[in-house]
Design a protein around this motif. Structure first.
Motif, PDB file in Angstrom:
ATOM      1  N   UNK A  15       7.895 -16.323  53.709  1.00 42.43           N
ATOM      2  CA  UNK A  15       8.270 -15.085  53.796  1.00 42.43           C
ATOM      3  C   UNK A  15       9.500 -14.836  54.475  1.00 42.43           C
ATOM      4  N   UNK A  16       9.542 -15.607  55.264  1.00 44.33           N
ATOM      5  CA  UNK A  16      11.065 -15.479  56.225  1.00 44.33           C
ATOM      6  C   UNK A  16      12.124 -15.527  55.412  1.00 44.33           C
ATOM      7  N   UNK A  17      11.979 -16.684  54.334  1.00 46.77           N
ATOM      8  CA  UNK A  17      12.956 -16.999  53.724  1.00 46.77           C
ATOM      9  C   UNK A  17      13.132 -15.819  52.412  1.00 46.77           C
ATOM     10  N   UNK A  18      12.188 -15.272  51.977  1.00 44.66           N
ATOM     11  CA  UNK A  18      12.255 -14.355  51.141  1.00 44.66           C
ATOM     12  C   UNK A  18      12.943 -12.904  51.829  1.00 44.66           C
ATOM     13  N   UNK A  19      12.570 -12.661  52.912  1.00 43.83           N
ATOM     14  CA  UNK A  19      13.623 -11.730  53.403  1.00 43.83           C
ATOM     15  C   UNK A  19      14.814 -11.976  53.640  1.00 43.83           C
ATOM     16  N   UNK A  20      15.489 -13.176  54.200  1.00 39.66           N
ATOM     17  CA  UNK A  20      16.718 -13.551  54.293  1.00 39.66           C
ATOM     18  C   UNK A  20      17.520 -13.759  52.816  1.00 39.66           C
ATOM     19  N   UNK A  21      16.695 -14.121  51.947  1.00 36.67           N
ATOM     20  CA  UNK A  21      17.292 -14.448  50.548  1.00 36.67           C
ATOM     21  C   UNK A  21      17.650 -12.974  50.095  1.00 36.67           C
ATOM     22  N   UNK A  46      22.117  -8.898  48.826  1.00 39.03           N
ATOM     23  CA  UNK A  46      22.531  -7.541  49.147  1.00 39.03           C
ATOM     24  C   UNK A  46      24.069  -7.692  49.863  1.00 39.03           C
ATOM     25  N   UNK A  47      24.311  -9.019  50.035  1.00 37.29           N
ATOM     26  CA  UNK A  47      25.440  -9.311  50.691  1.00 37.29           C
ATOM     27  C   UNK A  47      25.614  -8.691  52.210  1.00 37.29           C
ATOM     28  N   UNK A  48      24.366  -8.631  52.843  1.00 31.80           N
ATOM     29  CA  UNK A  48      24.268  -7.848  54.042  1.00 31.80           C
ATOM     30  C   UNK A  48      25.065  -8.247  55.215  1.00 31.80           C
ATOM     31  N   UNK A  49      25.715  -7.335  55.876  1.00 32.35           N
ATOM     32  CA  UNK A  49      26.893  -7.585  56.531  1.00 32.35           C
ATOM     33  C   UNK A  49      26.365  -6.722  58.282  1.00 32.35           C
ATOM     34  N   UNK A  50      25.012  -6.596  58.339  1.00 33.87           N
ATOM     35  CA  UNK A  50      24.752  -5.887  59.439  1.00 33.87           C
ATOM     36  C   UNK A  50      24.091  -7.052  60.220  1.00 33.87           C
ATOM     37  N   UNK A  51      23.267  -6.477  61.360  1.00 27.09           N
ATOM     38  CA  UNK A  51      22.622  -7.234  62.419  1.00 27.09           C
ATOM     39  C   UNK A  51      21.351  -7.750  61.875  1.00 27.09           C
ATOM     40  N   UNK A  97      22.803 -18.261  54.801  1.00 22.89           N
ATOM     41  CA  UNK A  97      22.398 -17.443  53.777  1.00 22.89           C
ATOM     42  C   UNK A  97      23.262 -15.913  53.831  1.00 22.89           C
ATOM     43  N   UNK A  98      23.384 -15.529  55.296  1.00 25.26           N
ATOM     44  CA  UNK A  98      24.207 -14.323  55.558  1.00 25.26           C
ATOM     45  C   UNK A  98      25.121 -14.473  56.432  1.00 25.26           C
ATOM     46  N   UNK A  99      26.246 -15.029  55.838  1.00 25.34           N
ATOM     47  CA  UNK A  99      27.441 -15.425  56.574  1.00 25.34           C
ATOM     48  C   UNK A  99      28.131 -14.143  57.183  1.00 25.34           C
ATOM     49  N   UNK A 100      28.175 -13.291  56.765  1.00 21.64           N
ATOM     50  CA  UNK A 100      28.668 -12.021  57.152  1.00 21.64           C
ATOM     51  C   UNK A 100      27.893 -11.138  58.327  1.00 21.64           C
ATOM     52  N   UNK A 101      26.726 -11.481  58.366  1.00 20.76           N
ATOM     53  CA  UNK A 101      25.645 -10.832  59.406  1.00 20.76           C
ATOM     54  C   UNK A 101      25.845 -11.199  60.689  1.00 20.76           C
ATOM     55  N   UNK A 102      25.746 -10.277  61.513  1.00 20.97           N
ATOM     56  CA  UNK A 102      25.681 -10.688  63.144  1.00 20.97           C
ATOM     57  C   UNK A 102      24.324 -10.946  63.590  1.00 20.97           C
ATOM     58  N   UNK A 103      24.007 -12.241  64.120  1.00 16.49           N
ATOM     59  CA  UNK A 103      22.964 -12.558  64.560  1.00 16.49           C
ATOM     60  C   UNK A 103      22.630 -12.787  65.933  1.00 16.49           C
ATOM     61  N   UNK A 104      21.402 -11.769  66.251  1.00 16.27           N
ATOM     62  CA  UNK A 104      21.391 -11.555  67.769  1.00 16.27           C
ATOM     63  C   UNK A 104      19.825 -11.814  68.040  1.00 16.27           C
ATOM     64  N   UNK A 105      19.571 -12.218  69.236  1.00 20.09           N
ATOM     65  CA  UNK A 105      18.145 -12.603  69.837  1.00 20.09           C
ATOM     66  C   UNK A 105      17.946 -12.030  71.372  1.00 20.09           C
ATOM     67  N   UNK A 106      16.752 -11.633  71.523  1.00 23.43           N
ATOM     68  CA  UNK A 106      16.642 -11.093  72.997  1.00 23.43           C
ATOM     69  C   UNK A 106      15.247 -11.984  73.422  1.00 23.43           C
ATOM     70  N   UNK A 107      15.363 -12.280  74.591  1.00 30.51           N
ATOM     71  CA  UNK A 107      14.336 -13.207  74.974  1.00 30.51           C
ATOM     72  C   UNK A 107      14.106 -12.982  76.633  1.00 30.51           C
TER      73      UNK A 107
END
Length: 286
Positions: free
Chosen positions: A74-80, A85-90, A115-125
């Protein structure tokens, strides 16, 4: 335009929090003008439902959910789909959970980065499981930004104290990871919102007659692949669609999402989970 530029430059120091939020919210509402056909700016993916803290402001403290873990499929389905879409958001692999409890998180970040080189990957912990070694591994996998919320019971007595495992990381924040990490000294008994009625004791008169930007800005996916309305929807009561049956784009522009966005644009929170929510309505940064 001049007024919007002014709002962007005004700091919270110069304005009270309530006025600042009101200006920001009104500005965002103008940007969301009808026909409400803009794609989401960010995606949050909850890969697990659990957390290792029980902060009083979070429903996890009184209503912990049964553990559910998102499948890798499921995770890969979302990312794929985002890649198509060439998604460039967060993209943030978390919602109301602690993402470092998922021992696949590094692989997930690496896959999203590939898969999404244009996206901004952020994490909160909350940082309880964070070490220097894990920090380097997360950024090596492709993370862009890490928010560490150091929640402590003794924050009022020791406002500047950090949990022991974060002391060296705080040094890195000032050095080689400057502008890549932020550490916030938080209190486990902070008073925040009611999380769509899941936290008691709030005193606002509901439903609010107020616009909310969340369903205009971000899309949330829970562990089974269902898209739910927003981060305030702790129990995922307002389901918008299912990535196992429809594409993200089909869900986002579907009839239910459109109806709710039109209602919120008119400041109408009735007839949905929003009617018991006291969230201010401002867009989120992660």
């Amino acid at each position: 335009m001049m007024f919007q530029n002014y709002v962007n430059k005004v700091s919270k120091v110069a304005l009270s929090d309530s006025l600042y939020l009101s200006l920001r919210l009104n500005q965002y509402r103008k940007q969301c003008s009808l026909p409400l056909d803009k794609i989401f700016e960010a995606v949050s993916i909850e890969t697990r439902t659990d957390c290792n803290l029980r902060c009083k402001f979070c429903p996890q403290s009184t209503k912990p959910r049964p553990l559910k873990v998102m499948s890798e499929e499921i995770f890969k389905r979302v990312i794929d789909q985002l890649a198509e879409m060439k998604f460039a958001g967060r993209i943030g692999p978390l919602t109301n959970n602690e993402p470092l409890l998922d021992d696949r998180i590094i692989n997930f970040i690496a896959y999203a980065r590939q898969k999404c080189p244009l996206s901004f990957l952020a994490l909160a912990t909350n940082g309880r499981l964070l070490s220097e070694e894990l920090l380097f591994e997360i950024f090596a996998a492709g993370l862009d930004y890490l928010i560490i919320n150091d929640y402590r019971d003794d924050r009022l007595e020791h406002p500047f104290r950090l949990s022991a495992n974060l002391e060296k990381i705080a040094e890195l924040e000032k050095g080689m990871f400057r502008k890549k990490i932020s550490i916030s000294r938080r209190y486990t008994s902070e008073v925040l919102g009611n999380r769509a009625g899941n936290i008691s004791g709030q005193k606002k008169v509901l439903p609010l007659k107020q616009f909310c930007a969340l369903p205009f800005a971000r899309l949330w996916v829970q562990s089974e692949g269902k898209v739910f309305l927003c981060c305030q929807d702790y129990n995922h009561d307002e389901i918008m669609g299912d990535v196992n049956k429809s594409s993200l784009s089909e869900i986002w522009f579907g009839d239910k999402y459109r109806r709710i966005r039109e209602e919120l644009y008119r400041k109408d929170r009735t007839g949905k989970i929003c009617n018991k929510c006291d969230y201010s309505g401002v867009p989120l940064s992660i």
